[in-house]
Design an enzyme around this catalytic site. Sequence first.
Site, PDB file in Angstrom:
ATOM      1  N   LEU A   1       0.962  -1.122  -0.580  1.00 59.54           N
ATOM      2  CA  LEU A   1      -0.333  -0.337  -0.365  1.00 59.54           C
ATOM      3  C   LEU A   1       0.801   1.590  -0.120  1.00 59.54           C
ATOM      4  O   LEU A   1       1.910   1.576   0.753  1.00 59.54           O
ATOM      5  CB  LEU A   1      -1.157   0.058   1.128  1.00 59.54           C
ATOM      6  CG  LEU A   1      -1.416  -0.902   1.529  1.00 59.54           C
ATOM      7  CD1 LEU A   1      -2.932  -1.217   3.372  1.00 59.54           C
ATOM      8  CD2 LEU A   1      -2.899  -1.334   0.487  1.00 59.54           C
ATOM      9  N   CYS A   2       0.620   1.898  -0.185  1.00 60.07           N
ATOM     10  CA  CYS A   2       1.451   3.625  -0.967  1.00 60.07           C
ATOM     11  C   CYS A   2       1.302   4.528   0.609  1.00 60.07           C
ATOM     12  O   CYS A   2       0.461   4.561   0.782  1.00 60.07           O
ATOM     13  CB  CYS A   2       1.193   4.204  -2.084  1.00 60.07           C
ATOM     14  SG  CYS A   2       1.705   6.070  -1.775  1.00 60.07           S
ATOM     15  N   VAL A   3       2.685   4.552   1.420  1.00 60.93           N
ATOM     16  CA  VAL A   3       2.230   4.967   2.332  1.00 60.93           C
ATOM     17  C   VAL A   3       1.548   6.613   2.607  1.00 60.93           C
ATOM     18  O   VAL A   3       0.559   6.723   3.235  1.00 60.93           O
ATOM     19  CB  VAL A   3       3.740   5.523   3.467  1.00 60.93           C
ATOM     20  CG1 VAL A   3       4.275   6.795   1.713  1.00 60.93           C
ATOM     21  CG2 VAL A   3       3.708   6.161   3.959  1.00 60.93           C
TER      22      VAL A   3
END
Lengths: 127, 130
Positions: free
Chosen positions: B77-79
Amino acid sequence: MEDELESGVVKKFLYVNRRAPHGTVYAHEALEVVLIGAAFEQDVSLAFIDDGVFQLKKEQDTSEIYTKNFSKIYAALEMYDVEKLYVDKDSLESRGLTENDLSVDVKVIDSKEMTKLIVDSEVIFNF
Amino acid sequence: MLFGILVNEGPYQHQASDSAYLFAKAAIEEGHTIFRVFFYHDGVNNGTRLATPPQDDRHIPNRWSELAQEHEIDLVLCVAAAQRRGMVDPDEMKRHKKDADNIADKFRISGLGQLIEAGVQADRLITFGD
């Protein structure tokens, strides 16, 4: 940097921006990918098609919709060595815009040239 | 072939995550390898372990977790997208002093560099979204 690459591979990256800058988050988050991606020293081009051309519109003001005015970042892309910005001619004209309405230097290309740009790219992000 | 997958839409609202899952499964069955699945925009919501879909519906986050478990797929997941949308792993929970985490098994949170790396390393990067 944690994501640093040591492969030395350079690919032709193309970011295709098709949506209006505000109303959805796509344009803003696309720009975040471009900025992070710039650290990877790839061969980067940006294309602006359909409502995506509005992303480059001069003098945007988001103060009354309480969202971030990220439009100024496009002018800073040069500092990240992101210098190849292409705008689709038909998209621009059909929205009543000219190159003078844009906040950055771009190359306006026709759909045939745009097709070639897309075909010649190796990694395409479509936002 | 080595595939990278980008999922740009949330679960249930949009077919992107379903299509990406089915693509990944089919690719693996055909002997291909999934380098990474990167979740961006509302796509990060695919990584919640708190979803409770009706029993006669597919469980999208669990399905990803199971596929990753079975085939050692990297689910990221993109932070930045995750922080905006309240997707939290134990590290993020501590860092931002939250009272809970909600990340599903086999998912991890990391930077956008992981997406660029997938583009560089994979033979093909496939986007699922509008």
